[in-house]
Design a protein around this motif. Structure first.
Motif, mmCIF file in Angstrom:
data_model
loop_
_atom_site.group_PDB
_atom_site.id
_atom_site.type_symbol
_atom_site.label_atom_id
_atom_site.label_comp_id
_atom_site.label_asym_id
_atom_site.label_seq_id
_atom_site.Cartn_x
_atom_site.Cartn_y
_atom_site.Cartn_z
ATOM 1 N N LYS A 107 9.679 -6.076 8.754
ATOM 2 C CA LYS A 107 9.115 -5.440 7.559
ATOM 3 C C LYS A 107 9.720 -4.053 7.346
ATOM 4 N N GLU A 123 7.557 -0.327 3.379
ATOM 5 C CA GLU A 123 6.501 -0.720 2.445
ATOM 6 C C GLU A 123 5.745 -1.953 2.921
ATOM 7 N N LYS A 128 7.230 -5.040 3.345
ATOM 8 C CA LYS A 128 7.789 -6.251 2.764
ATOM 9 C C LYS A 128 8.692 -6.970 3.749
ATOM 10 N N TYR A 185 2.073 -11.437 4.369
ATOM 11 C CA TYR A 185 1.265 -10.565 3.510
ATOM 12 C C TYR A 185 1.732 -9.126 3.625
ATOM 13 N N CYS A 186 1.875 -8.499 2.467
ATOM 14 C CA CYS A 186 2.241 -7.083 2.403
ATOM 15 C C CYS A 186 1.025 -6.284 1.953
ATOM 16 N N LYS A 187 0.603 -5.352 2.749
ATOM 17 C CA LYS A 187 -0.546 -4.536 2.397
ATOM 18 C C LYS A 187 -0.136 -3.473 1.384
ATOM 19 N N GLY A 188 -1.121 -2.918 0.716
ATOM 20 C CA GLY A 188 -0.833 -1.870 -0.255
ATOM 21 C C GLY A 188 -1.440 -2.188 -1.606
ATOM 22 N N GLY A 219 0.471 -5.012 -3.224
ATOM 23 C CA GLY A 219 0.977 -5.954 -2.242
ATOM 24 C C GLY A 219 0.571 -7.387 -2.523
ATOM 25 N N TYR A 248 4.293 -11.708 -5.658
ATOM 26 C CA TYR A 248 5.446 -10.984 -6.203
ATOM 27 C C TYR A 248 6.205 -11.830 -7.214
ATOM 28 N N ASN A 282 -4.805 -10.434 -3.286
ATOM 29 C CA ASN A 282 -4.136 -9.201 -2.881
ATOM 30 C C ASN A 282 -5.137 -8.056 -2.792
#
Length: 412
Positions: A36, A39, A41, A70-73, A76, A82, A106
């Motif tokens: 990752k 960010e 990703k 999973y991308c937090k934020g 995200g 995406y 998300n």
């Protein structure tokens, strides 16, 4: 450890640059597909966020990348979030075909379908709904002055596109939490109305009556909805909608589809929405198929063609032309089988002297029926509406077969 980290970072950089060969080489050298960036990703999330990286995304998935990473934020989510936000319908189809979870939320508590609707991504909305829905199709909705009276013989109606979808992943033996989603047209991304079926009372249509109607009363909003068949003589679509509202899926499973249709698809088949890819395509020679009556969708199986995405290996079969997509590679002649009988011009509803004319166009509901769809032969629209459908590369409103040309009819 530093060398391993360097390989992981380099593979990520190859993804950014679209270097498929470098990705494959480093993966064999043990580089991680789940590294990752700052960010959060992963390489697959980066590929799913770029319309020019479809081949990269496909390569990463083939190598074993996690499609539900999973991308937090604040913005995200999973690769599917995406791709849905960017309107990348091909990438969405690829992710769903390889097990992406369409119900993950998300940070903003939105599913990929919610994200696609919010951002006006019509093709992505149809793609996701087509994979998870219990029903999708045209239906007629009653509205206007006579709507408050259930027994009113005369009231206005309009043709709409409805979808029955689960709100979350179904976990038997619990009943699925379903929603009835109403669109003005299948070209719309955002629904006109979303009705929770859990908090609604569903009245079964009287299919033994000449004009059955499905009535749904939402107990929270105190709103009543009344739906009838698209054409007077076709009750099957209304029956399918009723069954879907009760939790009985009206969509053919992928396993059954493979057993009955000789296709080269590597993706699970779509549901009742006919979908065509938005990116440039390279068509091979036609692969004729004998029409097969489809017991799940009550419509014939139509011919498909082999399609190879640019920069990808293998092939899959793209369904035929949809109402809102242009496809210059489709031949003018298709073998079709009508899925419904011709429209009845007049029917007696209440007594020997009260006759309700069914000669109005099923699209505008104003002009007189005066045109036939060729080659299916259904007579359901005025010349203007049917010509507009044909010009937009649409399908017959009755059987959804491709329209090669429009024929004006003359009475004596």
């Amino acid at each position: 450890m530093g060398q391993k980290h360097s390989k992981d970072r380099l593979l990520y950089q190859y993804v950014v640059n679209g270097d498929i060969g470098g990705i494959q080489f480093l993966s064999k050298q043990g580089a991680s597909l789940e590294w990752k960036d700052k960010e959060g990703k992963t390489p697959l999330i980066v590929a799913a966020n770029d319309g020019g990286h479809y081949g990269v995304a496909e390569t990463l998935i083939e190598l074993g990348a996690n499609v539900n990473a999973y991308c937090k934020g604040s913005h995200g989510g999973t690769p599917l979030h995406y791709a849905a936000k960017e309107g990348l319908d091909r990438t969405v189809a690829l992710l769903l075909a390889h097990g992406a979870n369409a119900f993950v939320k998300n940070h903003e508590n939105r599913t990929p379908l919610d994200v696609a609707r919010k951002n006006g991504r019509n093709l992505v909305v149809r793609e996701i709904e087509g994979r998870i829905c219990y029903f999708s199709g045209y239906i007629r909705e009653a509205f206007g002055p006579g709507f408050s009276d259930v027994s009113a013989p005369q009231m206005s109606s309009r043709l709409i596109w409805v979808v029955v979808v689960p709100r979350s992943l179904h976990k038997p033996p619990k009943r699925p939490e379903l929603e009835l989603v109403i669109y003005s047209t299948p070209q719309d991304a955002e629904p006109r109305k979303v009705v929770s079926l859990r908090s609604s009372k569903i009245k079964e249509p009287r299919f033994d009556q000449p004009s059955p109607a499905l009535i749904i009363f939402n107990k929270k909003t105190k709103t009543r909805y009344k739906f009838s068949p698209v054409t007077y003589s076709d009750k099957q679509q209304l029956r399918r909608l009723y069954n879907a509202c009760k939790g009985i899926s009206q969509v053919k499973p992928a396993s059954a589809q493979k057993n009955t249709e000789p296709s080269t698809q590597t993706e699970p088949p779509r549901n009742s929405w006919d979908y065509t890819l938005s990116s440039p395509t390279s068509w091979r020679s036609p692969a004729p198929m004998t029409p097969i009556n489809n017991p799940w969708t009550h419509e014939p199986t139509r011919r498909t063609r082999d399609y190879t995405p640019q920069g990808a290996s293998g092939s899959w079969s793209a369904p035929h032309l949809s109402p809102n997509r242009h496809n210059s590679g489709v031949a003018a002649s298709e073998t079709t089988v009508p899925s419904a009988p011709p429209i009845t011009v007049t029917e007696t509803r209440r007594g020997p002297t009260e006759v309700v004319s069914m000669s109005k166009c099923v699209v505008c509901w104003e002009a007189t029926v005066e045109a036939a769809s060729v080659p299916c032969g259904h007579v359901s629209c005025c010349l203007s509406c049917l010509q507009e459908i044909k010009d937009n590369h649409g399908v017959c409103p009755v059987c959804r077969a491709p329209i090669d040309r429009v024929m004006k009819l003359y009475g004596i």
